[in-house]
Each structure stands twice: as structure tokens, then as C-alpha cells.
Design a protein around this motif. Structure first.
Motif, short mmCIF file in Angstrom:
data_model
loop_
_atom_site.label_atom_id
_atom_site.label_comp_id
_atom_site.label_asym_id
_atom_site.label_seq_id
_atom_site.Cartn_x
_atom_site.Cartn_y
_atom_site.Cartn_z
N GLU A 21 0.87 -1.16 0.00
CA GLU A 21 0.00 0.00 0.00
C GLU A 21 0.91 1.21 0.00
OE1 GLU A 21 -3.43 2.14 2.62
OE2 GLU A 21 -3.41 -0.05 2.53
N ASP A 22 0.97 1.85 -1.14
CA ASP A 22 1.84 2.99 -1.35
C ASP A 22 3.29 2.61 -1.08
OD1 ASP A 22 -0.32 4.61 -2.13
OD2 ASP A 22 -0.77 5.07 -0.04
N GLU A 23 3.92 3.19 -0.07
CA GLU A 23 5.35 2.96 0.20
C GLU A 23 5.61 1.77 1.12
OE1 GLU A 23 6.30 6.83 1.77
OE2 GLU A 23 6.88 7.55 -0.22
N ARG A 24 4.57 1.17 1.64
CA ARG A 24 4.72 0.05 2.58
C ARG A 24 4.50 -1.27 1.87
NH1 ARG A 24 6.76 1.79 7.47
NH2 ARG A 24 5.72 3.70 8.06
N VAL A 25 5.40 -2.21 2.09
CA VAL A 25 5.31 -3.53 1.47
C VAL A 25 5.47 -4.58 2.57
CG1 VAL A 25 6.31 -5.10 -0.24
CG2 VAL A 25 6.38 -2.62 -0.63
N VAL A 26 4.61 -5.58 2.53
CA VAL A 26 4.71 -6.69 3.46
C VAL A 26 4.86 -7.98 2.66
CG1 VAL A 26 3.55 -8.03 5.27
CG2 VAL A 26 3.35 -5.53 5.24
N ALA A 27 5.86 -8.74 3.01
CA ALA A 27 6.09 -10.03 2.37
C ALA A 27 6.16 -11.10 3.45
CB ALA A 27 7.39 -9.99 1.58
N LEU A 28 5.23 -12.04 3.40
CA LEU A 28 5.29 -13.22 4.24
C LEU A 28 5.91 -14.29 3.37
CD1 LEU A 28 4.66 -14.55 6.93
CD2 LEU A 28 2.40 -15.14 6.02
N VAL A 29 7.13 -14.70 3.72
CA VAL A 29 7.93 -15.53 2.83
C VAL A 29 8.41 -16.80 3.52
CG1 VAL A 29 8.70 -13.59 1.40
CG2 VAL A 29 10.00 -14.20 3.43
N ASN A 30 8.75 -17.76 2.69
CA ASN A 30 9.32 -19.03 3.16
C ASN A 30 10.71 -19.16 2.56
OD1 ASN A 30 6.76 -20.16 4.30
ND2 ASN A 30 6.13 -19.85 2.19
N PHE A 31 11.62 -19.64 3.39
CA PHE A 31 12.99 -19.91 2.93
C PHE A 31 13.40 -21.29 3.43
CE2 PHE A 31 13.31 -15.26 2.98
CZ PHE A 31 13.99 -15.02 1.80
N GLY A 32 14.23 -21.95 2.65
CA GLY A 32 14.90 -23.13 3.17
C GLY A 32 16.05 -22.67 4.05
N ILE A 33 16.44 -23.53 4.97
CA ILE A 33 17.65 -23.29 5.76
C ILE A 33 18.79 -23.97 5.01
CG2 ILE A 33 18.80 -23.66 7.97
CD1 ILE A 33 16.40 -21.70 8.09
N THR A 34 19.81 -23.21 4.68
CA THR A 34 20.93 -23.71 3.89
C THR A 34 21.53 -24.97 4.53
OG1 THR A 34 21.41 -21.48 3.14
CG2 THR A 34 23.19 -23.09 2.92
#
Length: 139
Positions: A82-95
Motif C-alpha cells: 500500500e503505497d510505500e509500505r510492502v509486506v512479504a510473508l515468505v518461506n525460505f529453506g535453511i541452507t
């Protein structure tokens, strides 16, 4: 030509971060950092606390994060702006492991430059194990 909204432009900057990681070139994202960029992460992590200035994120986070987060197993759960604010709910593997972690990352973007990130980790035990950090409740 259709012009992008502020929200779309902000999302594009944040997506550039994740895509740089997927390509194995996370340091390339440094060009999107405002000089006054600030990083906020949980204190129990090596990059935790509040860190003003783009140099910390560029030198400590971008260089070292691929050692613990596998961007090859990155995915979005939710990604919105929303305008300048970004929310990312993300998944990553653990190396180096089969484990994964969910992270909520809250970004601010102004004039095509990322100005801040605030990060929360859900169930970070696999990440802490990878970092060799003892964590847990004493009973």
C-alpha cells in the motif's frame, strides 16, 4: 504506456531483493538501498537489533544471509503493498538442511529506494540451530 502506481513500484523494489537472492546475486540489491536504510531484526540473531545506515545491510546481511537462508527454496505466502509500505510473508529453506522457516518482512520504499526493513521470524529454531545459537525456554 500505463504508469505504475506507487504500490506497484514499491513491490517491484522489494521483489528485486528476493529475485537477486534466487539468482545467487543478493549483493546486487545494494543498488536499491537508500543511504539512510535501517534494519530491524530480533536481537537473538547475529544481524539483530536496530541498525541505521545502508552499509550494515549491504555488508553484513546481503553478504552473509545466503550462508543460512536458501533462496533456491524461496516462496511468497503473501506479498502486498500500500503505497510505500510492502509486506512479504515468505518461506525460505535453511541452507544445508531440509528445514524451512517463515519470515514476515515489512519494507518501506521511497522514490525507488528501500528505506527500511523490519523482520519477524516464525518458529526460528531451525535457523538458530544453523547459526549455532542456543534458544529455548528454560524449564
Amino acid at each position: 504506456m500505463i504508469s505504475q502506481t506507487t504500490s506497484e513500484k514499491s513491490k517491484a523494489v522489494v521483489d528485486a531483493y528476493y529475485q537477486a537472492g534466487v539468482r545467487g546475486r543478493l549483493i546486487d540489491f545494494a543498488s536499491y538501498l537508500d543511504p539512510e536504510f535501517s534494519t530491524t531484526a530480533p536481537n537473538y540473531l547475529p544481524w539483530g537489533g536496530v541498525h541505521p545506515g545502508a552499509a550494515f545491510f549491504r555488508d553484513e546481511v546481503l553478504h552473509n544471509l545466503p550462508d543460512v537462508l536458501d533462496f533456491g527454496r524461496f516462496s511468497y505466502d503473501v506479498f502486498f503493498a500500500e503505497d510505500e509500505r510492502v509486506v512479504a510473508l515468505v518461506n525460505f529453506g535453511i541452507t544445508g538442511s531440509d528445514a524451512t522457516i517463515k519470515i514476515s518482512e515489512h519494507w518501506t520504499v521511497r522514490d525507488g529506494q528501500a528505506t527500511s526493513i523490519w523482520v519477524a521470524y516464525f518458529e526460528p529454531q531451525a535457523l538458530l540451530d544453523k547459526l549455532g545459537i542456543a534458544h529455548g525456554l528454560s524449564r
